[in-house]
Design a protein around this motif. Structure first.
Motif, mmCIF file in Angstrom:
data_model
loop_
_atom_site.group_PDB
_atom_site.id
_atom_site.type_symbol
_atom_site.label_atom_id
_atom_site.label_comp_id
_atom_site.label_asym_id
_atom_site.label_seq_id
_atom_site.Cartn_x
_atom_site.Cartn_y
_atom_site.Cartn_z
ATOM 1 N N ASP A 95 129.286 0.631 46.007
ATOM 2 C CA ASP A 95 130.692 0.940 45.717
ATOM 3 C C ASP A 95 131.030 0.890 44.231
ATOM 4 O O ASP A 95 132.186 1.074 43.850
ATOM 5 N N LEU A 96 130.023 0.646 43.373
ATOM 6 C CA LEU A 96 130.249 0.743 41.932
ATOM 7 C C LEU A 96 130.561 2.196 41.594
ATOM 8 O O LEU A 96 129.932 3.113 42.122
ATOM 9 N N LEU A 97 131.529 2.411 40.705
ATOM 10 C CA LEU A 97 131.853 3.773 40.311
ATOM 11 C C LEU A 97 130.727 4.351 39.449
ATOM 12 O O LEU A 97 130.000 3.610 38.772
ATOM 13 N N PRO A 98 130.548 5.675 39.465
ATOM 14 C CA PRO A 98 129.435 6.312 38.746
ATOM 15 C C PRO A 98 129.433 5.973 37.263
ATOM 16 O O PRO A 98 130.468 5.983 36.609
ATOM 17 N N GLY A 99 128.252 5.645 36.742
ATOM 18 C CA GLY A 99 128.091 5.387 35.317
ATOM 19 C C GLY A 99 128.408 3.981 34.855
ATOM 20 O O GLY A 99 128.086 3.611 33.716
ATOM 21 N N ILE A 100 129.014 3.179 35.713
ATOM 22 C CA ILE A 100 129.465 1.843 35.287
ATOM 23 C C ILE A 100 128.288 0.917 34.968
ATOM 24 O O ILE A 100 128.265 0.275 33.906
ATOM 25 N N GLU A 101 127.306 0.826 35.857
ATOM 26 C CA GLU A 101 126.202 -0.102 35.586
ATOM 27 C C GLU A 101 125.431 0.324 34.335
ATOM 28 O O GLU A 101 125.044 -0.517 33.516
ATOM 29 N N SER A 102 125.229 1.615 34.165
ATOM 30 C CA SER A 102 124.556 2.124 32.971
ATOM 31 C C SER A 102 125.321 1.724 31.710
ATOM 32 O O SER A 102 124.728 1.297 30.701
ATOM 33 N N PHE A 103 126.648 1.835 31.755
ATOM 34 C CA PHE A 103 127.494 1.477 30.615
ATOM 35 C C PHE A 103 127.401 -0.024 30.334
ATOM 36 O O PHE A 103 127.291 -0.441 29.167
ATOM 37 N N LEU A 104 127.427 -0.846 31.379
ATOM 38 C CA LEU A 104 127.304 -2.297 31.210
ATOM 39 C C LEU A 104 125.968 -2.657 30.564
ATOM 40 O O LEU A 104 125.898 -3.522 29.688
ATOM 41 N N ILE A 105 124.907 -1.989 30.984
ATOM 42 C CA ILE A 105 123.569 -2.238 30.414
ATOM 43 C C ILE A 105 123.555 -1.872 28.930
ATOM 44 O O ILE A 105 123.013 -2.604 28.093
ATOM 45 N N GLN A 106 124.163 -0.730 28.576
ATOM 46 C CA GLN A 106 124.240 -0.310 27.166
ATOM 47 C C GLN A 106 124.960 -1.358 26.316
ATOM 48 O O GLN A 106 124.525 -1.671 25.198
ATOM 49 N N ILE A 107 126.059 -1.899 26.854
ATOM 50 C CA ILE A 107 126.836 -2.899 26.106
ATOM 51 C C ILE A 107 126.020 -4.174 25.906
ATOM 52 O O ILE A 107 125.996 -4.758 24.820
ATOM 53 N N LYS A 108 125.351 -4.620 26.971
ATOM 54 C CA LYS A 108 124.519 -5.823 26.892
ATOM 55 C C LYS A 108 123.434 -5.656 25.831
ATOM 56 O O LYS A 108 123.182 -6.562 25.026
ATOM 57 N N ARG A 109 122.770 -4.494 25.839
ATOM 58 C CA ARG A 109 121.681 -4.245 24.884
ATOM 59 C C ARG A 109 122.192 -4.222 23.446
ATOM 60 O O ARG A 109 121.460 -4.531 22.506
#
Length: 223
Positions: A95-109
């Motif tokens: 149920d995560l909206l598209p692109g959200i996990e990828s964006f979170l990973i980018q921010i963490k990195r």
């Protein structure tokens, strides 16, 4: 002072996952129980607004704002929440909206702090169900927030919790009241949704799929 990005602060509903439909169904049921029917258009006015304030708006719609004591209003809000919790019981990573996990990973990195500033008192429960809690340095407990959006309190609390200067923060929202809150906190506002409704944001994206860190950084430093 050089501009920098210390933290990116997210709303939950409509940004990370779409629980708005569940909120609508839960409020609609309560409204029907009280003899106050309302439609999706009215429900739009509840987006980003706290549970207490949402209840007040519904009672005003039905001209019943003076029919209940504060204790009874608390019971009504609790009843709505119980129905909402039942509806979201099966929420999961899908149920995560598209692109959200990828964006979170980018921010963490990029070693940028991540916080959540949601009006929902169920934010931590939902984040756990979505499997994303580990990405967040802090999730504001909405029960500790006195003033709901458009007041900036929840975003300022989130910034303070991760030791970030609000002027060096980016807020991500999908509701007009939320964008108002980000702007009032003196943060850079990124909105997801209809540009005609969210035109007061610094950046408006049509969907979460467009969230890309380098793109947001470019817009931030160009502002």
């Amino acid at each position: 002072m050089n501009k920098q990005i210390e933290a990116i602060i997210f709303d939950l509903d409509g940004v990370i996952t779409d629980t708005a439909e569940f909120h609508y169904l839960a409020w609609k049921k309560l409204g029907e129980d009280l003899g106050i029917p309302f439609d999706r258009e009215f429900n739009e006015t509840l987006k980003g607004v706290s549970r207490t304030d949402s209840l007040e708006r519904i009672l005003e719609l039905g001209d019943r704002q003076n029919d209940f004591s504060e204790a009874e209003k608390d019971e009504l809000a609790t009843k709505k929440n119980a129905h909402y919790v039942e509806l979201i019981r099966n929420i999961s990573e899908k149920d995560l909206l598209p692109g959200i996990e990828s964006f979170l990973i980018q921010i963490k990195r990029a070693d940028i702090k991540i916080a959540m500033a949601s009006a929902s008192k169920n934010a931590l429960m939902v984040a756990n169900a979505l499997g994303i809690t580990s990405y967040f340095d802090h999730i504001v407990d909405a029960a500790t927030v006195v003033n709901s959006k458009p007041d900036p309190e929840v975003f300022l609390k989130a910034a303070n919790a991760v030791s970030a200067n609000p002027e060096n923060c980016i807020g991500v929202e999908d509701a007009a009241a939320g964008v108002d809150a980000i702007n009032a906190a003196n943060m850079f506002s990124v909105a997801i949704g209809d540009s005609t409704i969210l035109s007061h944001a610094n950046v408006v994206l049509s969907s979460t799929e467009e969230l890309e860190l380098n793109r947001i950084i470019d817009k931030y430093f160009a502002s």
